[in-house]
Scaffold this active site. Structure first.
Site, mmCIF file in Angstrom:
data_model
loop_
_atom_site.group_PDB
_atom_site.id
_atom_site.type_symbol
_atom_site.label_atom_id
_atom_site.label_comp_id
_atom_site.label_asym_id
_atom_site.label_seq_id
_atom_site.Cartn_x
_atom_site.Cartn_y
_atom_site.Cartn_z
ATOM 1 N N CYS A 130 0.866 -1.169 0.000
ATOM 2 C CA CYS A 130 0.000 0.000 0.000
ATOM 3 C C CYS A 130 0.903 1.219 0.000
ATOM 4 C CB CYS A 130 -0.955 -0.021 1.192
ATOM 5 S SG CYS A 130 -0.126 0.027 2.790
ATOM 6 N N HIS A 136 -3.207 10.352 3.618
ATOM 7 C CA HIS A 136 -3.705 8.968 3.547
ATOM 8 C C HIS A 136 -5.201 8.985 3.859
ATOM 9 C CE1 HIS A 136 -4.206 4.703 4.384
ATOM 10 N NE2 HIS A 136 -2.985 4.475 3.948
#
Length: 646
Positions: free
Chosen positions: A27, A566
Site C-alpha cells: 500500500c 492517507h
C-alpha cells in the site's frame, strides 16, 4: 543497480527468504507479505533495520512498514524474481493451519454485514422489550427479515468470499451459491411435489437416513435445504477452483472467457447437490452433536476453558475453528450458546487497562490508553492487548482469569444469544429473547460484572508498574530537556506552514485506529475526519507518490518537506473504488489545486473509516512539527507548522 537493492535483499532474507514468501503486495506505506511461516521472520532485526519503520502482524499479513518509498522497494523486490505472482492458491502449513486459513479467508470478509444484520435484529428485539414495537407486527417483521437476510442467503455470500479466496471467478462463486438456494430443489419442495412419498430411502435406520424424491442421471438426489448453510458452499468452491484450473489448461485461450465458467458450473453444481452437500450436511450434524455433548457434559468447564483461552485463540486466529460452528448453530436453531461464554471477555480486558491507566508512568502511554479504553468498551480490544496488557504478561493473565470466571457463570446459566452482531456493548441486545424477556441478558451482565471486577481488582492490587517497560524509560524528566516548548514567534520567517488539504474535524494523531500512524511511526502530524470528499494540495510542490488505488499520495514541497495524505484507514483494500484522481505522480501542483475526490458515504458503507492522517514523513529532519490546535478546519487554513533546525 537500485539504491534500494541492499534494503530489498535484507528484507527478503529476514522474512525467511524467498522460499518463505507466498505473496507480496503493498500500500502507500507498507510491504504486505503473506508468509508460509511467520516464525521464520526475524521481526526484531527488521524493526531495527535502516529503511524500515516498524513491523506489524495483522489480518494474516506480515506488514513491513517502509514509508513513502515503499513502491520503489516493492519494485526492487519484484525485480529480484522472488515474489509469487501466481493466481493459484498456495497451501502451506499443516492440515489444521490450512483449515484455519480457509475458514478465516471465507468468513472474515463478510463479518461486518453479519454483525450489521444481527444488530438490526437485536434492535427489533430491543424495541419489543421496550414496548415500542409489537412482536409480529409489520415494522417488527420487516426489521427482523432485513436482519435475517445475511443468514438466509449465506451460501450466496460465502460463494463470493470463497471464490476470492480460492481464486475462482467472482460471478461463478455467486451463481454456485445461488444455485444451492433454488427453492424448487430444496428438500421441502421436492417432498411436497411427491406428496411426501419418497422414491426410496437411503441409509435406513441410521443417523444418515435420507428420503429420495428425485434422481439425476439415475443417481439418487439427496436433497437438503441449504439456506443459511456455510460449509457446503466452501467445499463446492474448492472443487470449482480445481475444475477451473483444469479447464484453463485444456481449453484454447480464445474461448476460455465463456467456456471456463460453463464447464466449471456444469461439473461443480451437480456434484455439489449429489455428493458435497449431503456429505457436509452429515458432517455438520456430527460436529453440532459433538459441541452439544461437550456443553451438555459440563457447561461450567466449557465456559471456563473458552473464557480463559478466548483472547489467545483470537490472537493466533484459532477462533476460526469455533466461529463457523457458532454460525451453523444459529442458522439451525435461531440461537447459539457455543460462543456466549466468551462475550464478556473484552470487558475484562478494558477493565484491566483502566486499572493500569492509573499506574502508567509514561505520559505518552497514558494519552494512548484513553482511546484504547473507549475501543474496548465497544468490543475492539486489540489496542489494549497489543499496546498495553500483552507486554505486561501478569496483567494479561489477570484478564484471562477474569474471562474464565465469567465463562463459568455464562456456562452455568446457559447464557444464550438470540441474535448475532455487534461487539462490546453493542452485542447486549442479542441476548434479548424474541418475546422480549431478558433472563439471558441479566446473566450476561452478571458475567460481565464478574470479569470487570476480577480483572480490575487483580490489576490494581497485584500489578506494579516498573520504572521501565520493555526498555522504555520514564520520560517525564527527559521531555523537559529533549522536547522543550517552542514558541513559533521566536523563529518567525523560518518556519514552514502546511495548509489543510481537507475540510473536516481535527483528530489527534494518537486517536487514529491504525497504530502505525497513532504511535508516530510514520512521523508527526494530525488527522482529519472529512466532512467534504475533496483533497487539495497543501503546498506548492511535486507529487512524489500517488498510489494506484488512489487512496493516498505523497507531496514534496520546494523546501524538501515530505507530506503524506492517507485518506481513510485500510482503504487500500477498496482497490480504487470510491476515489477519483485529478492529478498523477510527477505532476507539479500549486497550493489549493484539486488532487483527489472521494465518496465519504461509499467508503463508510464499504466498512472503512475515512479518518485521514496528514503526516510529515521526514519529521526527523526538523526541530519540531506542530499541528494546529482547533476543532474544525477548512481547506487552505493553516494545519501544521514545520520548524527547521536553526
Amino acid at each position: 543497480m537500485s539504491k534500494y537493492d541492499s534494503l530489498a535483499k535484507n528484507i527478503i532474507e529476514n522474512v525467511g527468504g524467498s522460499e518463505n514468501i507466498n505473496s507480496l503486495t503493498h500500500c502507500i506505506t507498507r510491504l504486505r507479505f503473506k508468509l508460509k511461516d511467520e516464525s521464520k521472520a526475524n521481526t526484531e532485526v527488521l524493526k531495527n533495520m535502516d529503511g524500515v519503520v516498524t513491523v506489524m502482524q495483522a489480518g494474516g499479513q506480515y506488514q513491513v512498514v517502509i514509508g513513502n518509498h515503499v513502491g520503489k522497494v516493492f519494485e526492487t523486490i519484484s525485480g529480484l524474481g522472488v515474489v509469487n505472482t501466481s493466481d493459484e492458491v498456495v497451501q502451506t502449513g499443516n492440515f489444521f493451519d490450512r483449515v484455519i486459513n480457509v475458514l478465516s479467508g471465507c468468513f472474515q470478509p463478510f463479518l461486518p454485514i453479519l454483525a450489521g444484520g444481527g444488530m438490526i435484529r437485536g434492535l427489533a428485539a430491543l424495541l419489543v422489550f421496550l414496548g415500542v414495537l409489537e412482536r409480529g407486527g409489520g415494522t417488527w417483521h420487516t426489521l427482523d427479515q432485513i436482519g435475517d437476510a445475511v443468514f438466509f442467503f449465506m451460501p450466496v455470500i460465502i460463494g463470493l468470499t470463497a471464490a476470492r479466496h480460492f481464486k475462482v471467478n467472482d460471478m461463478v462463486g455467486l451463481l454456485l451459491g445461488a444455485i444451492l438456494m433454488i427453492p424448487s430443489l430444496s428438500l421441502n419442495s421436492l417432498s411436497a411435489a411427491a406428496g411426501g412419498e419418497p422414491m426410496m430411502v437411503l441409509f435406513q435406520d441410521t443417523i444418515f437416513e435420507t428420503n429420495i424424491f428425485r434422481t439425476f442421471m439415475g443417481i439418487p438426489f439427496m436433497a437438503r435445504n441449504y439456506a443459511s448453510s456455510a460449509l457446503p458452499i466452501i467445499f463446492i468452491m474448492m472443487l470449482a477452483a480445481r475444475v477451473q484450473k483444469l479447464a484453463r489448461k485444456i481449453l484454447p485461450e480464445m474461448i476460455q472467457n465463456f467456456f471456463v465458467p460453463f464447464f466449471t458450473i456444469l461439473i461443480t453444481a451437480p456434484l455439489g447437490f449429489l455428493v458435497i452437500g449431503p456429505i457436509l450436511t452429515f458432517a455438520t450434524d456430527i460436529l453440532m452433536a459433538f459441541f452439544d455433548t461437550v456443553i451438555g457434559f459440563s457447561p461450567i468447564l466449557y465456559g471456563i476453558l473458552l473464557g480463559f483461552f478466548w483472547q489467545v485463540l483470537v490472537m493466533f486466529g484459532l477462533h476460526w475453528a469455533i466461529v463457523p460452528m457458532m454460525i451453523l448453530q444459529f442458522a439451525e436453531n435461531g440461537w447459539q450458546n457455543i460462543m456466549t461464554p466468551a462475550t464478556a471477555v473484552s470487558f475484562g480486558q478494558t477493565a484491566a487497562l483502566l486499572a493500569l491507566y492509573f499506574k502508567l508512568r509514561n505520559p505518552k502511554e497514558k494519552v494512548v490508553a484513553i482511546p484504547a479504553i473507549i475501543s474496548g468498551i465497544v468490543g475492539i480490544t486489540e489496542p489494549a492487548i497489543y499496546g498495553f496488557t500483552l507486554k505486561r504478561k501478569k496483567v494479561f493473565l489477570f484478564t484471562m482469569i477474569g474471562g474464565a470466571l465469567a465463562g463459568a457463570w455464562a456456562g452455568h446459566t446457559r447464557v444464550t444469544a438470540w441474535n448475532q452482531g455487534g461487539l462490546g456493548i453493542f452485542a447486549l441486545p442479542n441476548f434479548i429473547r424474541e418475546d422480549g424477556t431478558i433472563p439471558d441478558l441479566i446473566n450476561l451482565l452478571i458475567a460481565i460484572a464478574i470479569t470487570v471486577v476480577v480483572s480490575f481488582v487483580l490489576t490494581h492490587f497485584f500489578y506494579k508498574e516498573p520504572e521501565s517497560v520493555d526498555g522504555e524509560k520514564d520520560t517525564k524528566k527527559e521531555e523537559k530537556v529533549t522536547s522543550p516548548k517552542i514558541e513559533i514567534a521566536t523563529i518567525d520567517g523560518l518556519s514552514k506552514e502546511i495548509l489543510s488539504p481537507i475540510k473536516g474535524k481535527i483528530v489527534e494523531l494518537s486517536k487514529v485506529s491504525d497504530p502505525v500512524f497513532a504511535e508516530g511511526a510514520m512521523g508527526k502530524g494530525i488527522a482529519i475526519e472529512p466532512t467534504e470528499g475533496r483533497v487539495v494540495a497543501p503546498v506548492d510542490g511535486k507529487i512524489a507518490t500517488f498510489f494506484k488505488t488512489k487512496h493516498a499520495l505523497g507531496i514534496e514541497d520546494e523546501h524538501g518537506v515530505e507530506i503524506l495524505i492517507h485518506v481513510g484507514i485500510n482503504t487500500v483494500e477498496l482497490n480504487g473504488q470510491h476515489f477519483t484522481a485529478h492529478k498523477k505522480e510527477g505532476d507539479t501542483v500549486k497550493a489549493g489545486d484539486l488532487l483527489l475526490e472521494f465518496d465519504i458515504d461509499g467508503i463508510k458503507k464499504a466498512g472503512y473509516k475515512v479518518t485521514t492522517p496528514i503526516i510529515i514523513t521526514n519529521t526527523q529532519d526538523y526541530k519540531d512539527v506542530v499541528p494546529v490546535k482547533k476543532e474544525d478546519i477548512s481547506i487552505n487554513e493553516k494545519l501544521i507548522t514545520v520548524i527547521p533546525n536553526v
